[in-house]
Design an enzyme around this catalytic site. Structure first.
Site, PDB file in Angstrom:
ATOM      1  N   LYS A 183      49.940  17.559  34.178  1.00 25.79           N
ATOM      2  CA  LYS A 183      49.814  16.614  35.289  1.00 25.79           C
ATOM      3  C   LYS A 183      49.048  17.261  36.439  1.00 25.79           C
ATOM      4  O   LYS A 183      49.151  18.474  36.659  1.00 25.79           O
ATOM      5  CB  LYS A 183      51.211  16.196  35.775  1.00 25.79           C
ATOM      6  CG  LYS A 183      52.044  15.487  34.711  1.00 25.79           C
ATOM      7  CD  LYS A 183      51.406  14.194  34.273  1.00 25.79           C
ATOM      8  CE  LYS A 183      52.213  13.504  33.185  1.00 25.79           C
ATOM      9  NZ  LYS A 183      51.490  12.328  32.639  1.00 25.79           N
ATOM     10  N   HIS A 321      48.531   6.140  23.904  1.00 21.34           N
ATOM     11  CA  HIS A 321      49.641   6.721  24.663  1.00 21.34           C
ATOM     12  C   HIS A 321      50.927   6.606  23.851  1.00 21.34           C
ATOM     13  O   HIS A 321      51.108   5.667  23.085  1.00 21.34           O
ATOM     14  CB  HIS A 321      49.776   5.948  25.978  1.00 21.34           C
ATOM     15  CG  HIS A 321      50.949   6.337  26.806  1.00 21.34           C
ATOM     16  ND1 HIS A 321      52.119   5.614  26.821  1.00 21.34           N
ATOM     17  CD2 HIS A 321      51.133   7.376  27.649  1.00 21.34           C
ATOM     18  CE1 HIS A 321      52.973   6.193  27.661  1.00 21.34           C
ATOM     19  NE2 HIS A 321      52.404   7.256  28.171  1.00 21.34           N
TER      20      HIS A 321
HETATM   21 MG    MG Z   1      48.846   9.507  31.128  1.00 24.49          MG
END
Ligand code: MG
Length: 388
Positions: A183, A321
């Site tokens: 992230k 995803h």
């Molecule tokens: Mg993502």
């Protein structure tokens, strides 16, 4: 043969993780069982699915509209031409009755989750793993044996330092993975660049590290990150901005030469068509990540892939995803680019069969009929409770 019942329940993910945009402390997911009157091994065949991670449970829509429509439909209207199995395309059409066009997310997650559970039942009735059923229908029978798989991780957690991030990545490489996504955007740019440089020391190559900003950036920050990230030539820069902000995305793509990735927050073929038409994305390098159970399911994915193909996008550009067995079968059956994995996070909802083998950044496709949740003990305990 017929669907006798469809049951759903909401389960909490119980996660302390955080990305640039939100934390997962309240996150839930819907688990669905589609029960049939077909008997295999002494019991009725049931198909299972859950609505992946990152979108909340959607039981209200299922209970009020989609489940009653299916259960009330004359059973023969939901069967294939031979009458020997369910036809997911007909089940999808049945759920879409009296639905107004557009406004997809209000229903796409509920419909997609039920649709994927129907596919699990279809494959079990056919006695084949789901990826084989999908390869026969959608990929001229060409089923992958192994699927490229990268790790989604590098979340922000209280007290987690750069050394802890490196330990996290090392632990994933030790499991057999080669590529890691972390992230960004939950810290300052200098802090995030330190995290990236530390991560690169462990994975050893820019094309083995991706970053994910979770659509958190405004214009100034998206362009600043694009500039700061460019020298690293990473595997991809994911969700620099809201995927529906086509103008900003096109500006980021103009400034950022390496690969971008987006799409996990798009829920319809039309949204993806607009994304590739107006978002400045490049078919030769960029990555599309629609989450299949969240975006109407597998039949709709086949329509999205056909639309993409007409616009010059190949299947290897698609990395759905959702690091779970549903995605694994879909990637292997359709011949998509690869799969995500989240080993050890999201509780029972992350990961693959308990005996799945990761080797050199790829994972094997299981041989059990259906999706094979039965070989994922913690998750199957939740699913089995639905049918008892
Ligand atoms: Mg993502």
């Amino acid at each position: 043969m017929r669907i006798t019942d469809i049951r759903e329940t909401s389960v909490a993910l119980k996660s302390s993780l955080r990305n640039a945009a939100f934390d997962f402390s309240e996150m839930t997911t819907s688990v669905v069982a589609v029960i049939t009157d077909v008997v295999r091994e002494g019991g009725p065949v049931a198909g299972f699915a859950f609505n992946s991670t990152g979108r909340y449970a959607c039981g209200a829509q299922m209970r009020e509209r989609f489940i009653p429509r299916i259960v009330k439909a004359p059973p023969e209207t939901l069967l294939n031409g031979r009458g020997d199995n369910l036809d997911p395309e007909k089940v999808l059409a049945c759920m879409m009755q009296r639905e107004k066009p557009g406004g997809h997310t209000e229903r796409s997650v509920a419909i997609g989750t039920i649709e994927v559970a129907v596919w699990d039942a279809v494959a079990k009735i056919a006695g084949k793993p789901l990826y084989r059923v999908l390869a026969e229908k959608y990929n001229r029978g060409r089923a992958a044996k192994r699927v490229p798989c990268y790790v989604g991780g590098g979340w922000y957690e209280p007290g987690k330092g750069v050394g802890d991030l490196q330990d996290e990545i090392r632990a994933r490489l030790d499991l057999g993975y080669t590529t890691m996504k972390i992230k960004v955007g939950g810290a300052t740019i200098p802090q995030d660049m330190k995290r990236i440089e530390a991560s690169l020391k462990v994975v050893r190559s820019g094309n083995r590290l991706a970053v994910d900003a979770n659509a958190a950036f405004d214009r100034a920050r998206a362009l600043a990150y694009a500039k700061a990230l460019a020298p690293y030539e990473l595997r991809w820069f994911e969700e620099p901005c809201d995927p529906l902000d086509y103008a900003l995305l096109a500006d980021v793509a103009h400034d950022y030469e390496a690969s971008l990735a987006t799409g996990e927050n798009l829920f319809s073929t039309q949204d993806v068509q607009n994304l590739v038409g107006y978002g400045g994305l490049r078919a030769d390098r960029d990555i599309l990540q629609m989450d299949v159970p969240q975006s109407y399911g597998i039949v709709q994915l086949s329509r999205t892939l056909a639309m993409l193909e007409r616009r010059g996008w190949g299947r290897k550009s698609v990395f759905p995803h959702g690091g779970n067995q549903m995605t694994l079968h879909i990637v292997g059956g359709f011949g998509l680019g690869g799969c995500e994995a989240y080993p050890g996070v999201f509780g029972p909802f992350a990961g693959f069969a308990d005996d799945a083998r990761v080797e050199n950044g790829t994972i094997n496709l299981p041989d059990r009929p259906g999706i094979g949740f039965e070989a994922q003990n913690a998750l199957y305990a939740v699913m089995r409770a639905l049918i008892n």
